[in-house]
Write a protein that holds these residues in place. Structure first.
Motif, PDB file in Angstrom:
ATOM      1  N   SER A 156       0.799  -1.233   0.048  1.00 55.51           N
ATOM      2  CA  SER A 156       0.119   0.129   0.003  1.00 55.51           C
ATOM      3  C   SER A 156       0.855   1.161   0.130  1.00 55.51           C
ATOM      4  CB  SER A 156      -0.807  -0.024   1.108  1.00 55.51           C
ATOM      5  OG  SER A 156      -0.234   0.126   2.513  1.00 55.51           O
ATOM      6  N   LEU A 159       2.031   1.860  -3.711  1.00 55.47           N
ATOM      7  CA  LEU A 159       1.138   2.273  -4.353  1.00 55.47           C
ATOM      8  C   LEU A 159       0.861   3.593  -4.450  1.00 55.47           C
ATOM      9  CD1 LEU A 159      -1.338  -0.876  -4.662  1.00 55.47           C
ATOM     10  CD2 LEU A 159      -0.017  -0.151  -6.323  1.00 55.47           C
ATOM     11  N   CYS A 160       0.720   4.032  -3.076  1.00 52.69           N
ATOM     12  CA  CYS A 160       0.385   5.618  -2.702  1.00 52.69           C
ATOM     13  C   CYS A 160       1.571   6.343  -3.431  1.00 52.69           C
ATOM     14  CB  CYS A 160       0.312   5.859  -1.183  1.00 52.69           C
ATOM     15  SG  CYS A 160      -1.045   5.146  -0.507  1.00 52.69           S
ATOM     16  N   ASN A 163       1.414   6.480  -7.151  1.00 49.08           N
ATOM     17  CA  ASN A 163       0.003   7.375  -7.451  1.00 49.08           C
ATOM     18  C   ASN A 163       0.494   8.794  -7.652  1.00 49.08           C
ATOM     19  OD1 ASN A 163      -1.662   5.006  -7.483  1.00 49.08           O
ATOM     20  ND2 ASN A 163      -2.692   5.599  -5.865  1.00 49.08           N
ATOM     21  N   HIS A 200      -8.806   2.826  -7.975  1.00 52.53           N
ATOM     22  CA  HIS A 200      -8.177   1.480  -8.362  1.00 52.53           C
ATOM     23  C   HIS A 200      -7.176   0.987  -7.462  1.00 52.53           C
ATOM     24  CE1 HIS A 200      -6.666  -1.654 -11.294  1.00 52.53           C
ATOM     25  NE2 HIS A 200      -5.422  -0.940 -11.031  1.00 52.53           N
ATOM     26  N   SER A 201      -6.461   1.714  -6.912  1.00 55.61           N
ATOM     27  CA  SER A 201      -5.481   1.505  -5.967  1.00 55.61           C
ATOM     28  C   SER A 201      -6.134   0.914  -4.641  1.00 55.61           C
ATOM     29  CB  SER A 201      -4.468   2.608  -5.699  1.00 55.61           C
ATOM     30  OG  SER A 201      -3.724   2.933  -6.756  1.00 55.61           O
TER      31      SER A 201
END
Length: 219
Positions: A156, A159-160, A163, A200-201
């Motif tokens: 996580s 992914l952040c 993004n 989506h994430s």
């Protein structure tokens, strides 16, 4: 037992010659230092970009600022659960996934609302702040690159950060289009795309966290 490998994936050999990977749980001094650095970078950029977004009247900048805020909370929570049982880390990832869902929903809703009163933001402010935010995000991505795989808590965080970098490139593109076209629509379109990326994430994080919880892992 916690895995203390410096890479993103630990492997143990068995007699058959095959490797069974154990998801990296973040238990390394290098990963702790990386979290602290990106926490400071993202917290500072949230304040700067939110103020600049309000000044420039840019929904895309404000959306990106909220992404910085979500990341700051994510990194803080991720740091707190390091070394705790897998169930704790999975619940932390669930909380972060839900927060991304809420932020994505807010950005999408506010963008749709703004579509009825489109105004042209200030592209100069968007461009300058976008470049500053991109530099901070590229630094975060490089710091976390070797930790891009792992359990739901570790993933996580990656992914952040990813993004953020994608969002900043999009904001810069929106600034250029706003200046070129003399329209606020590129700003709104980028904000809507970023909302989709958040959602989506969030889905990816929630799915992995739920899989880990269903596996019944307690380590």
């Amino acid at each position: 037992m916690s895995t203390h490998c410096p890479s993103t994936r630990c492997h143990s050999s068995v007699a058959s010659g095959h490797d069974h990977g154990a998801a990296f749980d973040g238990m390394s001094a290098g990963y702790r230092r990386a979290l602290i650095w990106v926490l400071v970078l993202n917290g500072g950029m949230f304040v700067i970009e939110m103020l600049a977004g309000a000044l420039a009247g840019s929904r895309a900048l404000q959306a990106d600022a909220l992404d910085f805020l979500a990341d700051s909370l994510t990194y803080g929570l991720s740091f707190w659960v390091l070394g705790k049982p897998l169930r704790w880390r999975s619940y932390a990832a669930l909380a972060k996934g839900v927060s991304l869902l809420l932020i994505g929903g807010w950005v999408l809703g506010s963008t749709l609302w703004e579509a009825f009163t489109v105004h042209q933001p200030q592209p100069e402010v968007m461009g300058v702040i976008g470049l500053l935010a991109l530099a901070a995000n590229v630094a975060s991505v490089l710091i976390l690159l070797r930790y891009r795989d792992g359990d739901a808590n570790v993933r996580s965080v990656w992914l952040c950060s990813r993004n953020d970098a994608i969002g900043n490139v999009a904001v810069l593109g929106a600034a250029g289009l706003v200046a070129w076209l003399g329209s606020g629509w590129p700003d709104l379109l980028v904000a809507g795309a970023m909302a989709g990326l958040f959602l989506h994430s969030a889905t990816l994080i929630l799915r992995q966290a739920l899989r880990e919880l269903r596996s019944g892992g307690s380590g």
